[in-house]
Write a protein that holds these residues in place. Structure first.
Motif, PDB file in Angstrom:
ATOM      1  N   ARG A 152       0.848  -1.107   0.019  1.00 45.47           N
ATOM      2  CA  ARG A 152      -0.080   0.167   0.147  1.00 45.47           C
ATOM      3  C   ARG A 152       0.746   1.212   0.070  1.00 45.47           C
ATOM      4  O   ARG A 152       2.043   1.375   0.618  1.00 45.47           O
ATOM      5  N   VAL A 153       0.478   2.314  -0.793  1.00 52.32           N
ATOM      6  CA  VAL A 153       1.080   3.343  -0.990  1.00 52.32           C
ATOM      7  C   VAL A 153       0.234   4.499  -0.640  1.00 52.32           C
ATOM      8  O   VAL A 153      -0.998   4.688  -1.095  1.00 52.32           O
ATOM      9  N   ILE A 154       0.492   5.568   0.521  1.00 52.45           N
ATOM     10  CA  ILE A 154      -0.295   6.725   0.610  1.00 52.45           C
ATOM     11  C   ILE A 154       0.515   7.926   0.779  1.00 52.45           C
ATOM     12  O   ILE A 154       1.511   7.983   1.042  1.00 52.45           O
ATOM     13  N   ALA A 155      -0.107   8.897  -0.122  1.00 52.27           N
ATOM     14  CA  ALA A 155       0.453  10.294  -0.155  1.00 52.27           C
ATOM     15  C   ALA A 155      -0.510  11.221   0.583  1.00 52.27           C
ATOM     16  O   ALA A 155      -1.506  11.266   0.491  1.00 52.27           O
ATOM     17  N   ARG A 156       0.301  11.954   1.393  1.00 47.60           N
ATOM     18  CA  ARG A 156      -0.268  12.940   2.501  1.00 47.60           C
ATOM     19  C   ARG A 156       0.223  14.122   2.407  1.00 47.60           C
ATOM     20  O   ARG A 156       1.608  14.213   2.219  1.00 47.60           O
ATOM     21  N   VAL A 157      -0.477  15.289   2.661  1.00 45.63           N
ATOM     22  CA  VAL A 157       0.065  16.533   2.871  1.00 45.63           C
ATOM     23  C   VAL A 157      -0.712  17.031   4.265  1.00 45.63           C
ATOM     24  O   VAL A 157      -1.941  17.163   4.565  1.00 45.63           O
ATOM     25  N   GLY A 158       0.092  16.977   5.139  1.00 43.47           N
ATOM     26  CA  GLY A 158      -0.579  17.418   6.598  1.00 43.47           C
ATOM     27  C   GLY A 158      -1.226  16.103   6.921  1.00 43.47           C
ATOM     28  O   GLY A 158      -1.225  15.025   6.793  1.00 43.47           O
ATOM     29  N   GLY A 159      -2.547  16.294   7.478  1.00 43.25           N
ATOM     30  CA  GLY A 159      -3.578  15.432   7.568  1.00 43.25           C
ATOM     31  C   GLY A 159      -4.187  14.999   6.451  1.00 43.25           C
ATOM     32  O   GLY A 159      -5.275  14.094   6.773  1.00 43.25           O
ATOM     33  N   HIS A 160      -4.073  15.610   5.344  1.00 49.49           N
ATOM     34  CA  HIS A 160      -4.792  15.227   4.033  1.00 49.49           C
ATOM     35  C   HIS A 160      -4.353  14.388   3.236  1.00 49.49           C
ATOM     36  O   HIS A 160      -3.121  14.242   3.016  1.00 49.49           O
ATOM     37  N   VAL A 161      -5.203  13.087   3.185  1.00 45.89           N
ATOM     38  CA  VAL A 161      -4.732  11.847   2.133  1.00 45.89           C
ATOM     39  C   VAL A 161      -4.874  12.252   0.882  1.00 45.89           C
ATOM     40  O   VAL A 161      -6.251  12.691   0.409  1.00 45.89           O
ATOM     41  N   ILE A 162      -3.894  12.414   0.030  1.00 43.41           N
ATOM     42  CA  ILE A 162      -4.106  12.606  -1.355  1.00 43.41           C
ATOM     43  C   ILE A 162      -4.370  11.766  -1.986  1.00 43.41           C
ATOM     44  O   ILE A 162      -5.094  11.585  -3.040  1.00 43.41           O
ATOM     45  N   ALA A 163      -3.499  10.612  -1.708  1.00 42.11           N
ATOM     46  CA  ALA A 163      -3.860   9.215  -2.667  1.00 42.11           C
ATOM     47  C   ALA A 163      -3.691   8.053  -1.772  1.00 42.11           C
ATOM     48  O   ALA A 163      -2.947   7.984  -0.624  1.00 42.11           O
ATOM     49  N   ASP A 164      -4.158   6.796  -1.960  1.00 39.24           N
ATOM     50  CA  ASP A 164      -4.168   5.559  -1.377  1.00 39.24           C
ATOM     51  C   ASP A 164      -4.260   4.656  -2.217  1.00 39.24           C
ATOM     52  O   ASP A 164      -5.348   4.420  -2.836  1.00 39.24           O
ATOM     53  N   SER A 165      -3.345   3.729  -2.566  1.00 36.28           N
ATOM     54  CA  SER A 165      -3.274   2.711  -3.262  1.00 36.28           C
ATOM     55  C   SER A 165      -2.550   1.519  -3.118  1.00 36.28           C
ATOM     56  O   SER A 165      -1.673   1.598  -2.381  1.00 36.28           O
ATOM     57  N   SER A 166      -3.290   0.248  -3.483  1.00 35.57           N
ATOM     58  CA  SER A 166      -2.367  -0.972  -3.541  1.00 35.57           C
ATOM     59  C   SER A 166      -1.944  -1.296  -4.757  1.00 35.57           C
ATOM     60  O   SER A 166      -1.707  -2.429  -5.013  1.00 35.57           O
ATOM     61  N   ARG A 167      -2.079  -0.465  -5.765  1.00 36.33           N
ATOM     62  CA  ARG A 167      -1.824  -0.793  -6.965  1.00 36.33           C
ATOM     63  C   ARG A 167      -0.593   0.157  -7.597  1.00 36.33           C
ATOM     64  O   ARG A 167      -0.480   0.464  -9.191  1.00 36.33           O
ATOM     65  N   ALA A 168       0.181   0.638  -6.880  1.00 34.30           N
ATOM     66  CA  ALA A 168       1.403   1.590  -7.334  1.00 34.30           C
ATOM     67  C   ALA A 168       2.301   1.079  -8.143  1.00 34.30           C
ATOM     68  O   ALA A 168       2.590  -0.462  -7.626  1.00 34.30           O
ATOM     69  N   LEU A 169       2.901   1.384  -8.876  1.00 31.58           N
ATOM     70  CA  LEU A 169       4.321   0.974  -9.414  1.00 31.58           C
ATOM     71  C   LEU A 169       5.277   1.688  -8.942  1.00 31.58           C
ATOM     72  O   LEU A 169       5.324   2.955  -8.769  1.00 31.58           O
ATOM     73  N   THR A 170       6.519   1.125  -8.985  1.00 33.38           N
ATOM     74  CA  THR A 170       7.925   1.751  -8.547  1.00 33.38           C
ATOM     75  C   THR A 170       8.577   1.857  -9.660  1.00 33.38           C
ATOM     76  O   THR A 170       9.036   0.831 -10.270  1.00 33.38           O
ATOM     77  N   LEU A 171       9.020   3.111  -9.717  1.00 32.23           N
ATOM     78  CA  LEU A 171       9.980   3.188 -11.117  1.00 32.23           C
ATOM     79  C   LEU A 171      11.327   3.425 -10.330  1.00 32.23           C
ATOM     80  O   LEU A 171      11.463   4.228  -9.809  1.00 32.23           O
ATOM     81  N   ARG A 172      12.412   2.587 -11.066  1.00 32.31           N
ATOM     82  CA  ARG A 172      13.814   2.781 -10.676  1.00 32.31           C
ATOM     83  C   ARG A 172      14.419   3.301 -11.943  1.00 32.31           C
ATOM     84  O   ARG A 172      14.309   2.829 -12.900  1.00 32.31           O
TER      85      ARG A 172
END
Length: 124
Positions: free
Chosen positions: A23-43
């Motif tokens: 699971r990947v969660i993106a937050r700004v302060g207390g705001h959840v901007i994104a919540d995903s179990s389908r993220a991709l990692t780019l290296r």
């Protein structure tokens, strides 16, 4: 924008795109901007890994399209979004390759965040 000749990833500039598997969660302060179990990692080469989250897993009501654009010879043209919150805006902190080059086609319809301004956590 003018057409550019794409560069192909290889031993001198490797790029991989894989399912993050967590699971990947993106937050700004207390705001959840994104919540995903389908993220991709780019290296990419020696850069830190970047989480690309499906746009469907982002709270698009918090995004405002920007006129900013950049170009990567390995990925293509990037478009940007700002995050708009009641307590202020974060300009151009989200980007997307709407029509990425074939070598990174998996990141189409995904967005990434500047991690110095948006907290991106991997794992539950």
């Amino acid at each position: 924008m003018t057409a550019r000749e794409p560069r192909i990833p290889g031993p001198d500039h490797p790029i991989t795109v894989e399912k993050t598997g967590q699971r990947v969660i993106a937050r700004v302060g207390g705001h959840v901007i994104a919540d995903s179990s389908r993220a991709l990692t780019l290296r990419e080469a020696n850069y830190p890994p970047v989480q690309y989250i499906p746009i469907e897993d982002v709270d698009r009501t918090l995004l405002a399209a920007s006129t900013a654009q950049t170009y990567c010879p390995y990925k293509g043209d990037a478009s940007y979004y700002s995050i708009t919150l009641a307590d202020g805006d974060l300009a151009d902190v989200v980007w997307s390759y709407r029509e990425p080059y074939d070598s990174v086609a998996a990141i189409a319809d995904h967005v990434a965040f500047y991690t110095d301004r948006v907290d991106v956590a991997v794992g539950d």
